[in-house]
Design a protein around this motif. Structure first.
Motif, PDB file in Angstrom:
ATOM      1  N   GLY A 169       0.806  -1.212   0.000  1.00 33.95           N
ATOM      2  CA  GLY A 169       0.000   0.000   0.000  1.00 33.95           C
ATOM      3  C   GLY A 169       0.837   1.257   0.000  1.00 33.95           C
ATOM      4  N   LYS A 170       1.966   1.188   0.692  1.00 32.60           N
ATOM      5  CA  LYS A 170       2.854   2.347   0.761  1.00 32.60           C
ATOM      6  C   LYS A 170       3.333   2.734  -0.630  1.00 32.60           C
ATOM      7  CE  LYS A 170       7.041   4.025   2.960  1.00 32.60           C
ATOM      8  NZ  LYS A 170       8.108   3.775   3.913  1.00 32.60           N
ATOM      9  N   SER A 171       3.735   1.753  -1.424  1.00 35.60           N
ATOM     10  CA  SER A 171       4.239   2.045  -2.765  1.00 35.60           C
ATOM     11  C   SER A 171       3.139   2.577  -3.682  1.00 35.60           C
ATOM     12  CB  SER A 171       4.906   0.820  -3.382  1.00 35.60           C
ATOM     13  OG  SER A 171       3.980  -0.229  -3.541  1.00 35.60           O
ATOM     14  N   ALA A 172       1.887   2.219  -3.419  1.00 35.93           N
ATOM     15  CA  ALA A 172       0.773   2.713  -4.237  1.00 35.93           C
ATOM     16  C   ALA A 172       0.497   4.191  -3.964  1.00 35.93           C
ATOM     17  CB  ALA A 172      -0.491   1.888  -3.973  1.00 35.93           C
ATOM     18  N   ARG A 212      -2.007  -7.310   9.793  1.00 33.09           N
ATOM     19  CA  ARG A 212      -2.381  -6.392   8.717  1.00 33.09           C
ATOM     20  C   ARG A 212      -1.397  -5.233   8.639  1.00 33.09           C
ATOM     21  NH1 ARG A 212      -8.606  -5.007   8.810  1.00 33.09           N
ATOM     22  NH2 ARG A 212      -8.570  -5.555   6.623  1.00 33.09           N
ATOM     23  N   GLU A 213      -1.073  -4.851   7.408  1.00 35.34           N
ATOM     24  CA  GLU A 213      -0.246  -3.672   7.209  1.00 35.34           C
ATOM     25  C   GLU A 213      -1.113  -2.434   7.394  1.00 35.34           C
ATOM     26  OE1 GLU A 213       2.378  -1.361   3.793  1.00 35.34           O
ATOM     27  OE2 GLU A 213       1.380  -3.223   3.282  1.00 35.34           O
ATOM     28  N   ILE A 214      -0.609  -1.487   8.161  1.00 34.00           N
ATOM     29  CA  ILE A 214      -1.299  -0.226   8.397  1.00 34.00           C
ATOM     30  C   ILE A 214      -0.413   0.883   7.850  1.00 34.00           C
ATOM     31  CG2 ILE A 214      -2.203   1.339  10.165  1.00 34.00           C
ATOM     32  CD1 ILE A 214      -3.699  -1.300  10.038  1.00 34.00           C
ATOM     33  N   ASN A 215      -0.981   1.770   7.049  1.00 34.79           N
ATOM     34  CA  ASN A 215      -0.244   2.902   6.502  1.00 34.79           C
ATOM     35  C   ASN A 215      -0.806   4.192   7.078  1.00 34.79           C
ATOM     36  OD1 ASN A 215       1.501   1.590   4.489  1.00 34.79           O
ATOM     37  ND2 ASN A 215      -0.447   0.977   3.619  1.00 34.79           N
ATOM     38  N   THR A 216       0.065   5.009   7.640  1.00 30.74           N
ATOM     39  CA  THR A 216      -0.311   6.333   8.116  1.00 30.74           C
ATOM     40  C   THR A 216       0.151   7.315   7.051  1.00 30.74           C
ATOM     41  OG1 THR A 216      -0.028   5.631  10.401  1.00 30.74           O
ATOM     42  CG2 THR A 216      -0.056   8.008   9.974  1.00 30.74           C
ATOM     43  N   VAL A 217      -0.793   8.128   6.553  1.00 29.11           N
ATOM     44  CA  VAL A 217      -0.515   9.005   5.425  1.00 29.11           C
ATOM     45  C   VAL A 217      -0.648  10.462   5.851  1.00 29.11           C
ATOM     46  CG1 VAL A 217      -1.158   9.588   3.064  1.00 29.11           C
ATOM     47  CG2 VAL A 217      -1.479   7.245   3.879  1.00 29.11           C
ATOM     48  N   LEU A 218       0.396  11.228   5.577  1.00 27.86           N
ATOM     49  CA  LEU A 218       0.357  12.670   5.759  1.00 27.86           C
ATOM     50  C   LEU A 218       0.174  13.261   4.368  1.00 27.86           C
ATOM     51  CD1 LEU A 218       0.702  15.164   7.574  1.00 27.86           C
ATOM     52  CD2 LEU A 218       3.159  15.020   7.142  1.00 27.86           C
ATOM     53  N   TYR A 219      -0.914  14.003   4.173  1.00 27.49           N
ATOM     54  CA  TYR A 219      -1.222  14.510   2.834  1.00 27.49           C
ATOM     55  C   TYR A 219      -1.819  15.905   2.901  1.00 27.49           C
ATOM     56  CZ  TYR A 219      -6.137  13.356   3.725  1.00 27.49           C
ATOM     57  OH  TYR A 219      -7.402  13.304   4.241  1.00 27.49           O
ATOM     58  N   ASP A 220      -1.802  16.561   1.751  1.00 30.24           N
ATOM     59  CA  ASP A 220      -2.371  17.902   1.617  1.00 30.24           C
ATOM     60  C   ASP A 220      -3.762  17.759   1.000  1.00 30.24           C
ATOM     61  OD1 ASP A 220      -3.140  20.473   0.894  1.00 30.24           O
ATOM     62  OD2 ASP A 220      -1.166  21.012   0.102  1.00 30.24           O
ATOM     63  N   GLN A 249      -9.333   9.769  -3.785  1.00 31.49           N
ATOM     64  CA  GLN A 249      -8.294   9.536  -4.789  1.00 31.49           C
ATOM     65  C   GLN A 249      -7.241   8.559  -4.262  1.00 31.49           C
ATOM     66  OE1 GLN A 249      -7.474  13.756  -5.250  1.00 31.49           O
ATOM     67  NE2 GLN A 249      -7.995  13.623  -7.428  1.00 31.49           N
ATOM     68  N   MET A 250      -6.912   8.676  -2.988  1.00 33.74           N
ATOM     69  CA  MET A 250      -5.947   7.740  -2.405  1.00 33.74           C
ATOM     70  C   MET A 250      -6.534   6.338  -2.308  1.00 33.74           C
ATOM     71  SD  MET A 250      -3.942  10.010   0.455  1.00 33.74           S
ATOM     72  CE  MET A 250      -5.397  10.756   1.200  1.00 33.74           C
ATOM     73  N   VAL A 251      -7.796   6.243  -1.930  1.00 30.23           N
ATOM     74  CA  VAL A 251      -8.462   4.938  -1.874  1.00 30.23           C
ATOM     75  C   VAL A 251      -8.491   4.314  -3.268  1.00 30.23           C
ATOM     76  CG1 VAL A 251     -10.702   3.811  -1.513  1.00 30.23           C
ATOM     77  CG2 VAL A 251      -9.810   5.394   0.202  1.00 30.23           C
ATOM     78  N   SER A 252      -8.764   5.108  -4.291  1.00 31.83           N
ATOM     79  CA  SER A 252      -8.775   4.596  -5.667  1.00 31.83           C
ATOM     80  C   SER A 252      -7.410   4.032  -6.054  1.00 31.83           C
ATOM     81  CB  SER A 252      -9.174   5.689  -6.654  1.00 31.83           C
ATOM     82  OG  SER A 252     -10.521   6.043  -6.479  1.00 31.83           O
ATOM     83  N   ALA A 253      -6.339   4.727  -5.665  1.00 35.79           N
ATOM     84  CA  ALA A 253      -4.985   4.245  -5.965  1.00 35.79           C
ATOM     85  C   ALA A 253      -4.711   2.917  -5.261  1.00 35.79           C
ATOM     86  CB  ALA A 253      -3.957   5.289  -5.561  1.00 35.79           C
ATOM     87  N   LEU A 254      -5.168   2.792  -4.020  1.00 34.91           N
ATOM     88  CA  LEU A 254      -4.977   1.545  -3.273  1.00 34.91           C
ATOM     89  C   LEU A 254      -5.802   0.409  -3.874  1.00 34.91           C
ATOM     90  CD1 LEU A 254      -5.004   2.977   0.345  1.00 34.91           C
ATOM     91  CD2 LEU A 254      -3.035   2.002  -0.855  1.00 34.91           C
ATOM     92  N   LYS A 255      -7.033   0.707  -4.282  1.00 34.29           N
ATOM     93  CA  LYS A 255      -7.874  -0.315  -4.913  1.00 34.29           C
ATOM     94  C   LYS A 255      -7.275  -0.769  -6.234  1.00 34.29           C
ATOM     95  CE  LYS A 255     -12.287   0.861  -2.802  1.00 34.29           C
ATOM     96  NZ  LYS A 255     -13.643   1.408  -3.000  1.00 34.29           N
ATOM     97  N   THR A 263      -8.109  -2.455   1.977  1.00 36.10           N
ATOM     98  CA  THR A 263      -9.018  -3.262   2.784  1.00 36.10           C
ATOM     99  C   THR A 263      -9.916  -2.411   3.671  1.00 36.10           C
ATOM    100  OG1 THR A 263      -7.354  -3.527   4.526  1.00 36.10           O
ATOM    101  CG2 THR A 263      -7.472  -5.258   2.846  1.00 36.10           C
ATOM    102  N   GLY A 264      -9.629  -1.118   3.804  1.00 39.26           N
ATOM    103  CA  GLY A 264     -10.468  -0.259   4.619  1.00 39.26           C
ATOM    104  C   GLY A 264      -9.739   0.993   5.031  1.00 39.26           C
TER     105      GLY A 264
END
Length: 55
Positions: A2-5, A23-31, A39-45, A51-52
């Protein structure tokens, strides 16, 4: 995975990976003025890693 996506997407400043249980958990800092959560969920999908979302 997910991080690379998410890394490299405009507006994503950093992605930190960790684990909760098995489960892998990604913490995202974004603008939010540049990229939306949807848009981020779409990239992950698209990468097949979504997964959520948890706030």
């Amino acid at each position: 995975m997910g991080k690379s996506a998410l890394e490299g997407l405009d507006g994503v400043k950093s992605v930190t990976s960790g684990f909760s249980g098995f489960r892998e958990i990604n913490t995202v800092l974004y603008d939010p003025t540049v990229i939306t959560r949807d848009q981020m969920v779409s990239a992950l999908k698209k990468a097949g890693t979504y997964t959520g979302t948890k706030e």
